[in-house]
Scaffold this motif. Structure first.
Motif, PDB file in Angstrom:
ATOM      1  N   PRO A  92       3.946  -6.427  15.750  1.00  0.00           N
ATOM      2  CA  PRO A  92       3.528  -7.453  14.789  1.00  0.00           C
ATOM      3  C   PRO A  92       3.036  -6.812  13.493  1.00  0.00           C
ATOM      4  N   MET A  93       3.099  -7.548  12.412  1.00  0.00           N
ATOM      5  CA  MET A  93       2.635  -7.021  11.115  1.00  0.00           C
ATOM      6  C   MET A  93       1.973  -8.138  10.323  1.00  0.00           C
ATOM      7  N   MET A 105      -2.838  -4.566   7.229  1.00  0.00           N
ATOM      8  CA  MET A 105      -2.819  -3.709   8.428  1.00  0.00           C
ATOM      9  C   MET A 105      -2.537  -2.244   8.111  1.00  0.00           C
ATOM     10  N   GLY A 106      -3.204  -1.373   8.849  1.00  0.00           N
ATOM     11  CA  GLY A 106      -2.849   0.043   8.872  1.00  0.00           C
ATOM     12  C   GLY A 106      -3.347   0.835   7.686  1.00  0.00           C
ATOM     13  N   THR A 107      -2.836   2.049   7.597  1.00  0.00           N
ATOM     14  CA  THR A 107      -3.322   2.999   6.591  1.00  0.00           C
ATOM     15  C   THR A 107      -2.943   2.590   5.166  1.00  0.00           C
ATOM     16  N   LEU A 108      -1.937   1.705   5.012  1.00  0.00           N
ATOM     17  CA  LEU A 108      -1.545   1.244   3.672  1.00  0.00           C
ATOM     18  C   LEU A 108      -1.967  -0.209   3.447  1.00  0.00           C
ATOM     19  N   GLY A 109      -2.859  -0.715   4.286  1.00  0.00           N
ATOM     20  CA  GLY A 109      -3.260  -2.123   4.189  1.00  0.00           C
ATOM     21  C   GLY A 109      -3.779  -2.506   2.818  1.00  0.00           C
ATOM     22  N   LEU A 114      -2.793  -1.642  -0.012  1.00  0.00           N
ATOM     23  CA  LEU A 114      -1.781  -1.673  -1.086  1.00  0.00           C
ATOM     24  C   LEU A 114      -1.213  -3.069  -1.310  1.00  0.00           C
ATOM     25  N   ARG A 131       1.304  -4.609   0.019  1.00  0.00           N
ATOM     26  CA  ARG A 131       2.771  -4.655  -0.113  1.00  0.00           C
ATOM     27  C   ARG A 131       3.450  -5.443   1.016  1.00  0.00           C
ATOM     28  N   VAL A 132       2.675  -5.835   2.045  1.00  0.00           N
ATOM     29  CA  VAL A 132       3.263  -6.634   3.131  1.00  0.00           C
ATOM     30  C   VAL A 132       3.228  -8.102   2.709  1.00  0.00           C
ATOM     31  N   GLU A 170      -0.660   6.329  14.195  1.00  0.00           N
ATOM     32  CA  GLU A 170      -0.371   4.894  14.420  1.00  0.00           C
ATOM     33  C   GLU A 170      -0.485   4.174  13.077  1.00  0.00           C
ATOM     34  N   LEU A 171       0.360   4.627  12.138  1.00  0.00           N
ATOM     35  CA  LEU A 171       0.072   4.432  10.716  1.00  0.00           C
ATOM     36  C   LEU A 171       0.091   2.989  10.234  1.00  0.00           C
ATOM     37  N   CYS A 172       0.925   2.126  10.835  1.00  0.00           N
ATOM     38  CA  CYS A 172       0.913   0.711  10.416  1.00  0.00           C
ATOM     39  C   CYS A 172       0.045  -0.118  11.343  1.00  0.00           C
ATOM     40  N   GLN A 173      -0.626   0.527  12.269  1.00  0.00           N
ATOM     41  CA  GLN A 173      -1.558  -0.067  13.230  1.00  0.00           C
ATOM     42  C   GLN A 173      -0.906  -0.489  14.541  1.00  0.00           C
ATOM     43  N   THR A 174       0.413  -0.305  14.697  1.00  0.00           N
ATOM     44  CA  THR A 174       1.006  -0.493  16.020  1.00  0.00           C
ATOM     45  C   THR A 174       2.023   0.603  16.277  1.00  0.00           C
TER      46      THR A 174
END
Lengths: 300, 300
Positions: free
Chosen positions: A90-91, A95-99, A101, A103-104, A193-197
């Protein structure tokens, strides 16, 4: 073989929770696990925002190990990991190390088929499974326990890619029987676990456990090639020196070195590595290569 | 073969410093380097406190590469690295990732013999060399340049263990000819350079360079197995998202993916790794495995 099913999930590594069963040292046992989302995401139509968050990070257990007493070290040997045929990724924004930014563009879920040792990411991208146990630990010495989403000195949500088939994982024991639990299997995950999953999936672990009448402060992992010291803290800069100092102390003992030379030897031969950056505490590991250092195992 | 000696050392990656010579694209050349301490530590009697600090981190160059223009990418292929027969590992209180612990009792220097592909740490501990170039970069676009001890978008003191024999290192070009320089060889170093030194040694590098008429923002490294994006910042937490975002953008382009799927694919297959934690800026890298991702090279 004793079989621990997902009927008995814990959400805290808490020494007051009674063990659901007990295994003897060296006895093989089987553990079924739910995925990190409690198997609630069953299709790409189910978004991360729609699930019941109280069922996140459920772990199967606690399992008692005969003879484990506070102050001992529990060693869990992972003999096999298998998966069900799907993984979820899931996204959501943030989320994650680029949360940060932004960009999602919105919430989405990707299902990744996991079959015959491969992950089918899309019609063009297929990669081999790299099985790992994201969450494995023993009862915490903290009164009231710690949520299973929190990694710590008792193990838990460390997301270490080297906790895989053939690994031995060592924990400091805080209560009689240790209270082992595990969950959060990944069919594949990169360090960080860079995008959190990772590729999040239910799984089945075959393992056995041993008790050493020696003490360690924090989790260690041993593979054919390496020994790792692991440490978790809210800030990466706080976790790193803990894992490094544990390894310097280990080298001093194993190689009969004074502190400056053990520190030098570590600097020349050992690596600091990232387990995960996305849980409430971040986890790092310090890697010592066994062959290069002439070290055979954690205890020998 | 053109031969760049330690007669021409720089202490800043500064575009105003004239190149000491020029090589053609694809032409092999040889570079001699001093160790990180300017070859001042010649025995265990010489302590780190006694040397002239103005000669730290000297790099040989700058070397011009024909055809390199601002906005291009310079690719340096490392063909061979050899060492002189000794390495040094000085130590002082306060050094490295454990400096705050105050466990180093005083200043000392250890000499490590480097011979026939092995490091002789002491009479019992011998380990294989893992040659690497600690410092390699091109003229910085910053006015006045940047000290050679500082890693940045122009490369420099990145201490990446994957910059070794067979690697290709890519840099964004800021001036005509690029102004390549290198130094700070290590016969061995673990990721992190945890006590603040590897096995520090003078060295000799055989290399060749190519120019691509494409742009990159920051250094990248390519080996047979992996592609890495590198980023440096004072804080680790600031460096990490830069290297990760560069890799997401790279995967989007190479695998024709939208941002969420590139971010997921990275999380499932790529690793965040530490280069070094001990320079004025810390350096990290994001690793993409070429075979697993079906990516052949940085530019193809």
């Amino acid at each position: 073989m004793k079989h621990f099913t997902t009927d008995t999930l814990i959400y805290h590594y808490d020494k007051s929770i009674p063990n659901v069963g007990t295994v003897k040292q060296g006895e093989e046992f089987l553990v079924d696990t739910v995925d990190a989302y409690g198997n609630q995401i069953t299709s790409e139509k189910v978004l991360r925002t729609e699930i019941d968050r109280s069922f996140l990070s459920g772990c199967t257990g606690p399992i008692g190990v005969e003879g484990a007493m506070p102050g001992d070290t529990l060693c869990v040997e992972i003999l096999d990991i298998t998966f069900d045929e799907y993984g979820v990724m899931p996204m959501s924004p943030g989320m994650g190390t680029l949360g940060h930014l932004d960009r999602v563009p919105g919430h989405s879920t990707k299902m990744v088929r996991v079959k015959d040792d491969y992950c089918y990411f899309d019609e063009n991208i297929v990669f081999p499974v790299r099985p790992m146990i994201g969450n494995i630990g023993v009862a915490s010495e903290n009164e009231g326990g710690l949520r299973t989403s929190w990694p710590g000195d008792h193990g838990s949500n460390m997301d270490c890619t080297h906790i895989t088939i053939g690994s031995k994982v060592y924990f400091p024991v805080a209560k009689e029987g240790a209270g082992l639990a595990m969950g959060d299997m990944h069919a594949a995950m990169g360090d960080g676990e860079l995008c959190q999953t990772g590729v999040e999936t239910p799984g089945h672990v075959r393992a056995r456990a041993y008790v050493y009448k020696e003490s360690i402060k924090r989790p260690m992992v041993e593979t054919d090639e390496n020994i790792f010291t692991l440490a978790s803290a809210e800030k990466l800069d706080d976790a790193i020196p803990v894992a490094v100092e544990d390894m310097v102390d280990f080298l001093m003992k194993k190689k009969n070195l004074d502190y400056p030379d053990a520190y030098r030897l570590l600097s020349a031969t050992c690596d600091i590595q990232i387990c995960q950056l996305v849980n409430p505490r971040k986890t790092v590991r310090c890697r010592a290569p066994k062959a290069i250092l002439g070290i055979h195992s954690v205890f020998d």
